[in-house]
Design an enzyme around this catalytic site. Structure first.
Site, PDB file in Angstrom:
ATOM      1  N   CYS A 127       0.812  -1.223   0.000  1.00 32.58           N
ATOM      2  CA  CYS A 127       0.000   0.000   0.000  1.00 32.58           C
ATOM      3  C   CYS A 127       0.846   1.274   0.000  1.00 32.58           C
ATOM      4  O   CYS A 127       0.571   2.207  -0.755  1.00 32.58           O
ATOM      5  CB  CYS A 127      -1.013  -0.005   1.134  1.00 32.58           C
ATOM      6  SG  CYS A 127      -0.323  -0.016   2.793  1.00 32.58           S
ATOM      7  N   HIS A 153      -2.780   0.681   7.227  1.00 37.08           N
ATOM      8  CA  HIS A 153      -3.086   0.528   5.804  1.00 37.08           C
ATOM      9  C   HIS A 153      -3.447   1.893   5.237  1.00 37.08           C
ATOM     10  O   HIS A 153      -3.934   2.766   5.960  1.00 37.08           O
ATOM     11  CB  HIS A 153      -4.246  -0.457   5.605  1.00 37.08           C
ATOM     12  CG  HIS A 153      -4.498  -0.785   4.168  1.00 37.08           C
ATOM     13  ND1 HIS A 153      -3.569  -1.427   3.381  1.00 37.08           N
ATOM     14  CD2 HIS A 153      -5.564  -0.532   3.363  1.00 37.08           C
ATOM     15  CE1 HIS A 153      -4.063  -1.571   2.153  1.00 37.08           C
ATOM     16  NE2 HIS A 153      -5.269  -1.032   2.121  1.00 37.08           N
ATOM     17  N   HIS A 178      -6.082   1.021  -3.566  1.00 41.92           N
ATOM     18  CA  HIS A 178      -5.113   0.549  -2.575  1.00 41.92           C
ATOM     19  C   HIS A 178      -4.597  -0.825  -2.966  1.00 41.92           C
ATOM     20  O   HIS A 178      -5.153  -1.490  -3.839  1.00 41.92           O
ATOM     21  CB  HIS A 178      -5.745   0.522  -1.177  1.00 41.92           C
ATOM     22  CG  HIS A 178      -6.877  -0.445  -1.036  1.00 41.92           C
ATOM     23  ND1 HIS A 178      -6.872  -1.462  -0.120  1.00 41.92           N
ATOM     24  CD2 HIS A 178      -8.060  -0.559  -1.702  1.00 41.92           C
ATOM     25  CE1 HIS A 178      -8.003  -2.148  -0.210  1.00 41.92           C
ATOM     26  NE2 HIS A 178      -8.735  -1.622  -1.164  1.00 41.92           N
TER      27      HIS A 178
END
Length: 185
Positions: free
Chosen positions: A94, A144, A156
């Protein structure tokens, strides 16, 4: 015996002294101008230990830059996930995805880790998200992150075995996660 007398300096002719003075007077303004130009030059931006430029040195994104970030991010949907990855050829995690998109789109280098991205740019209320903003997930320290692309969606790189994908912030899983948004600049 050792000669202890001092050498006598050679005397220059008046013509050569005059020539030296003229040359010196011509060089002084040129050297001064060069020194002033060097002194006025901006130093390169300092980088944090993670290699990113501190947020205070990053100008706000223009709408064109936000659009460029969105287009680049959407163009990478389907790229394989790879832990530590930061290129389309090798895959993305990510933070690698975010770094790649920002570098390619606007020349900015965000922090390499999600936890450091929590200090990148400035906080933005979720109700004021714009394309190109970062969305970070997790409570005390985010774990994240993705790139907001508009209409409640973000791009993502979710997890091992997955691919870069487009998801909705109001989806079943993501709507239950503590979320914050950051805007560079």
């Amino acid at each position: 015996m050792l000669d202890t007398s001092l050498p006598t300096p050679s005397r220059s002719s008046p013509a050569s002294l005059l020539l030296s003075q003229r040359l010196l007077f011509r060089l002084i303004p040129a050297v001064t101008a060069c020194l002033l130009a060097i002194g006025c030059a901006s130093p390169p931006p300092t980088r944090t230990p993670g290699g990113s430029v501190p947020s205070s040195n990053i100008p706000p994104l223009t709408s064109e830059q936000s659009n460029s970030i969105t287009i680049h991010a959407l163009g990478l949907v389907g790229t394989p996930y790879r832990y530590g990855g930061n290129s389309p050829e090798g895959g993305f995690d990510c933070s690698g995805l975010i770094g790649y998109v920002y570098r390619q789109s606007v020349g900015q280098v965000p922090p390499r880790t999600v936890s450091r991205m929590a200090g990148f740019g400035r906080p933005v209320p979720m109700s004021e998200l714009r394309s190109g903003d970062l969305v970070l997930f997790g409570s005390a320290s985010p774990t994240h992150a993705g790139i907001y692309v508009g209409d409640g969606r973000f791009v993502h790189a979710p997890s091992t075995g997955g691919e870069v994908r487009l998801d909705r912030l109001d989806g079943v899983y993501w709507s239950r996660q503590p979320t914050q948004a950051r805007r560079p600049g």
